[in-house]
Design an enzyme around this catalytic site. Structure first.
Site, PDB file in Angstrom:
ATOM      1  N   MET A  85      20.284  29.392  60.352  1.00 26.13           N
ATOM      2  CA  MET A  85      21.501  28.901  60.984  1.00 26.13           C
ATOM      3  C   MET A  85      21.630  27.384  60.875  1.00 26.13           C
ATOM      4  SD  MET A  85      23.389  31.423  61.893  1.00 26.13           S
ATOM      5  CE  MET A  85      24.596  30.597  62.926  1.00 26.13           C
ATOM      6  N   VAL A 139      19.298  36.463  59.208  1.00 23.08           N
ATOM      7  CA  VAL A 139      19.286  35.034  59.506  1.00 23.08           C
ATOM      8  C   VAL A 139      18.581  34.766  60.831  1.00 23.08           C
ATOM      9  CG1 VAL A 139      21.537  35.002  60.683  1.00 23.08           C
ATOM     10  CG2 VAL A 139      20.750  32.962  59.482  1.00 23.08           C
ATOM     11  N   CYS A 140      17.941  33.617  60.906  1.00 26.38           N
ATOM     12  CA  CYS A 140      17.342  33.132  62.155  1.00 26.38           C
ATOM     13  C   CYS A 140      17.714  31.654  62.273  1.00 26.38           C
ATOM     14  CB  CYS A 140      15.830  33.357  62.187  1.00 26.38           C
ATOM     15  SG  CYS A 140      14.920  32.387  60.964  1.00 26.38           S
ATOM     16  N   ARG A 141      16.924  30.875  62.947  1.00 28.35           N
ATOM     17  CA  ARG A 141      17.242  29.447  63.092  1.00 28.35           C
ATOM     18  C   ARG A 141      16.915  28.669  61.820  1.00 28.35           C
ATOM     19  NH1 ARG A 141      14.789  24.520  65.636  1.00 28.35           N
ATOM     20  NH2 ARG A 141      16.565  23.357  66.424  1.00 28.35           N
ATOM     21  N   GLY A 173      14.803  30.176  58.936  1.00 29.33           N
ATOM     22  CA  GLY A 173      14.438  30.991  57.781  1.00 29.33           C
ATOM     23  C   GLY A 173      13.068  31.633  57.871  1.00 29.33           C
TER      24      GLY A 173
END
Length: 126
Positions: free
Chosen positions: A105, A77-79, A81
């Site tokens: 996120m 996961v990141c901010r 995608g």
């Protein structure tokens, strides 16, 4: 004709939560590891409880996953995608079983899933 190469699977935030044991009560345990690939400032502001922090920049420089995460599904996961997609592809190329979270996120928060800061208190998505 050569086969079409497909990248790692993409899953929704609720599915990621279920696979990583963040699902609401009654959800089946998933046993996967949530790997947050955002940078340190973003991580400190807010991340999913229990997630491993391995920035994409570190992965791109050759960092591996900790021993306790090896051989398990990595839910990346990141901010938003974008970086998680890159990280999942990189990890898959190294032989890991990795998927990335569509919407990152941002969608995790929209789904009402928990976020904590570096002190374990309510966090925000930077």
């Amino acid at each position: 004709m050569s086969p079409v190469r497909r990248g790692p699977a993409r899953i929704s935030a609720p599915e990621a939560a279920a696979r990583t044991d963040h699902a609401p009560a009654g959800g089946a345990p998933g046993g996967a590891v949530l790997v947050d690939v955002r940078e340190a400032r973003e991580w400190r502001a807010g991340h999913a409880p229990g997630a491993l922090h391995i920035p994409l920049s570190a992965l791109a420089s050759g960092a591996g996953v900790p021993p306790e995460a090896r051989g398990r599904l990595l839910v990346v996961v990141c901010r938003s995608g974008n970086r998680s997609r890159q990280a999942a592809e990189l990890l898959s190329a190294r032989g890991a079983d990795a998927v990335d979270v569509i919407g990152g996120m941002r969608d995790w928060v929209r789904a009402g899933l928990p976020v904590v800061d570096q002190r374990g208190e309510d966090g925000t998505i930077a």
